[in-house]
Design a protein around this motif. Structure first.
Motif, mmCIF file in Angstrom:
data_model
loop_
_atom_site.group_PDB
_atom_site.id
_atom_site.type_symbol
_atom_site.label_atom_id
_atom_site.label_comp_id
_atom_site.label_asym_id
_atom_site.label_seq_id
_atom_site.Cartn_x
_atom_site.Cartn_y
_atom_site.Cartn_z
ATOM 1 N N ALA A 68 1.058 12.500 -19.750
ATOM 2 C CA ALA A 68 2.172 12.053 -20.581
ATOM 3 C C ALA A 68 2.185 10.528 -20.683
ATOM 4 C CB ALA A 68 3.492 12.550 -19.996
ATOM 5 N N ARG A 69 2.298 10.030 -21.887
ATOM 6 C CA ARG A 69 2.264 8.593 -22.133
ATOM 7 C C ARG A 69 3.433 7.875 -21.484
ATOM 8 N NH1 ARG A 69 4.883 5.661 -25.757
ATOM 9 N NH2 ARG A 69 5.580 7.513 -26.860
ATOM 10 N N LYS A 70 4.636 8.464 -21.507
ATOM 11 C CA LYS A 70 5.821 7.826 -20.920
ATOM 12 C C LYS A 70 5.661 7.647 -19.414
ATOM 13 C CE LYS A 70 9.554 7.856 -23.197
ATOM 14 N NZ LYS A 70 10.237 6.726 -23.780
ATOM 15 N N VAL A 71 5.053 8.614 -18.768
ATOM 16 C CA VAL A 71 4.816 8.523 -17.325
ATOM 17 C C VAL A 71 3.801 7.428 -17.040
ATOM 18 C CG1 VAL A 71 3.958 9.771 -15.304
ATOM 19 C CG2 VAL A 71 5.424 10.931 -16.947
ATOM 20 N N ARG A 72 2.706 7.415 -17.791
ATOM 21 C CA ARG A 72 1.683 6.389 -17.602
ATOM 22 C C ARG A 72 2.242 4.990 -17.790
ATOM 23 N NH1 ARG A 72 -1.521 9.565 -20.996
ATOM 24 N NH2 ARG A 72 -1.210 8.036 -22.637
ATOM 25 N N GLU A 73 3.057 4.797 -18.816
ATOM 26 C CA GLU A 73 3.620 3.469 -19.081
ATOM 27 C C GLU A 73 4.482 2.991 -17.923
ATOM 28 O OE1 GLU A 73 5.667 3.814 -22.756
ATOM 29 O OE2 GLU A 73 3.845 3.592 -23.966
ATOM 30 N N SER A 74 5.306 3.868 -17.388
ATOM 31 C CA SER A 74 6.173 3.492 -16.273
ATOM 32 C C SER A 74 5.364 3.142 -15.027
ATOM 33 C CB SER A 74 7.143 4.629 -15.941
ATOM 34 O OG SER A 74 7.967 4.898 -17.037
ATOM 35 N N PHE A 75 4.384 3.957 -14.727
ATOM 36 C CA PHE A 75 3.591 3.732 -13.523
ATOM 37 C C PHE A 75 2.693 2.514 -13.657
ATOM 38 C CE2 PHE A 75 5.179 7.811 -12.478
ATOM 39 C CZ PHE A 75 5.056 7.951 -11.115
ATOM 40 N N TRP A 76 2.155 2.261 -14.856
ATOM 41 C CA TRP A 76 1.342 1.066 -15.043
ATOM 42 C C TRP A 76 2.192 -0.197 -14.952
ATOM 43 C CZ3 TRP A 76 -3.575 0.097 -14.554
ATOM 44 C CH2 TRP A 76 -4.481 1.147 -14.647
ATOM 45 N N LYS A 77 3.447 -0.100 -15.345
ATOM 46 C CA LYS A 77 4.341 -1.251 -15.216
ATOM 47 C C LYS A 77 4.533 -1.610 -13.739
ATOM 48 C CE LYS A 77 7.579 -1.115 -18.125
ATOM 49 N NZ LYS A 77 8.791 -0.768 -18.867
ATOM 50 N N VAL A 78 4.710 -0.605 -12.898
ATOM 51 C CA VAL A 78 4.864 -0.851 -11.461
ATOM 52 C C VAL A 78 3.539 -1.307 -10.856
ATOM 53 C CG1 VAL A 78 5.492 0.194 -9.251
ATOM 54 C CG2 VAL A 78 6.755 0.798 -11.300
ATOM 55 N N TYR A 79 2.430 -0.733 -11.311
ATOM 56 C CA TYR A 79 1.122 -1.150 -10.789
ATOM 57 C C TYR A 79 0.840 -2.612 -11.140
ATOM 58 C CZ TYR A 79 -3.834 -1.565 -9.978
ATOM 59 O OH TYR A 79 -5.057 -2.000 -9.533
ATOM 60 N N ASN A 80 1.163 -3.014 -12.351
ATOM 61 C CA ASN A 80 0.964 -4.410 -12.733
ATOM 62 C C ASN A 80 1.814 -5.339 -11.879
ATOM 63 O OD1 ASN A 80 -0.924 -3.821 -14.684
ATOM 64 N ND2 ASN A 80 0.609 -3.613 -16.290
ATOM 65 N N ASN A 126 0.818 -1.218 0.000
ATOM 66 C CA ASN A 126 0.000 0.000 0.000
ATOM 67 C C ASN A 126 0.848 1.262 0.000
ATOM 68 O OD1 ASN A 126 -2.559 -1.196 -0.111
ATOM 69 N ND2 ASN A 126 -2.376 -1.750 2.032
ATOM 70 N N VAL A 127 2.044 1.194 0.552
ATOM 71 C CA VAL A 127 2.953 2.349 0.483
ATOM 72 C C VAL A 127 3.368 2.578 -0.965
ATOM 73 C CG1 VAL A 127 5.189 3.235 1.228
ATOM 74 C CG2 VAL A 127 3.759 1.997 2.838
ATOM 75 N N ILE A 128 3.696 1.506 -1.662
ATOM 76 C CA ILE A 128 4.078 1.621 -3.071
ATOM 77 C C ILE A 128 2.865 2.068 -3.892
ATOM 78 C CG2 ILE A 128 5.103 0.405 -5.016
ATOM 79 C CD1 ILE A 128 6.969 0.580 -2.610
ATOM 80 N N LEU A 129 1.688 1.583 -3.524
ATOM 81 C CA LEU A 129 0.469 1.971 -4.248
ATOM 82 C C LEU A 129 0.237 3.472 -4.161
ATOM 83 C CD1 LEU A 129 -2.107 1.023 -5.781
ATOM 84 C CD2 LEU A 129 -3.221 0.947 -3.549
#
Length: 129
Positions: free
Chosen positions: A65-77, A51-54
């Motif tokens: 920004a698409r690059k930001v979304r891609e990075s964050f979705w990778k960590v969320y997955n 939950n801290v990482i979340l």
């Protein structure tokens, strides 16, 4: 490896500082750095809790920004794969509050059926936990 070695020993404040140093590297483009950052986030997920990482990840999931979304979705997955059951506690809950009096008693009333009188909030206990 550092965060896995001190998991459960009460070093969460130091590990949070380590996460603050690691987190900006989530935007790197080199495959070796990306893998190292994801490994570090996985270790910190074990020691700090998912939950801290979340809370770090939620900020960028819908960034313009698409690059930001891609990075964050990778960590969320990554979070979703390894700790999906623990993430339930971190998701926001929306409970309908009564508008009688100050509206902060948390009781549900059946008279608030229309959407114009709906108030949604989290209780102090939920924020504390």
């Amino acid at each position: 490896h550092l965060s896995l070695g001190v998991a459960g020993l009460g070093c969460e404040d130091v590990l949070l500082h380590l996460l603050n140093y690691v987190w900006p590297n989530v935007f790197e483009e080199s495959p070796h750095v990306i893998q190292a950052v994801l490994d570090a986030v996985q270790g910190l997920m074990v020691s700090l809790g998912p939950n801290v990482i979340l809370q770090y990840v939620v900020q960028g999931l819908y960034h313009p920004a698409r690059k930001v979304r891609e990075s964050f979705w990778k960590v969320y997955n990554l979070l979703y794969i390894y700790a999906s059951d623990a993430l339930v506690m971190g998701y926001p809950s929306y409970s309908k509050l009564s508008v009688d009096g100050d509206g902060l008693d948390g009781s549900l009333s059946s008279s608030d059926c229309d959407e114009s009188n709906s108030y949604y909030a989290r209780t102090t206990l939920e924020l504390f936990i």
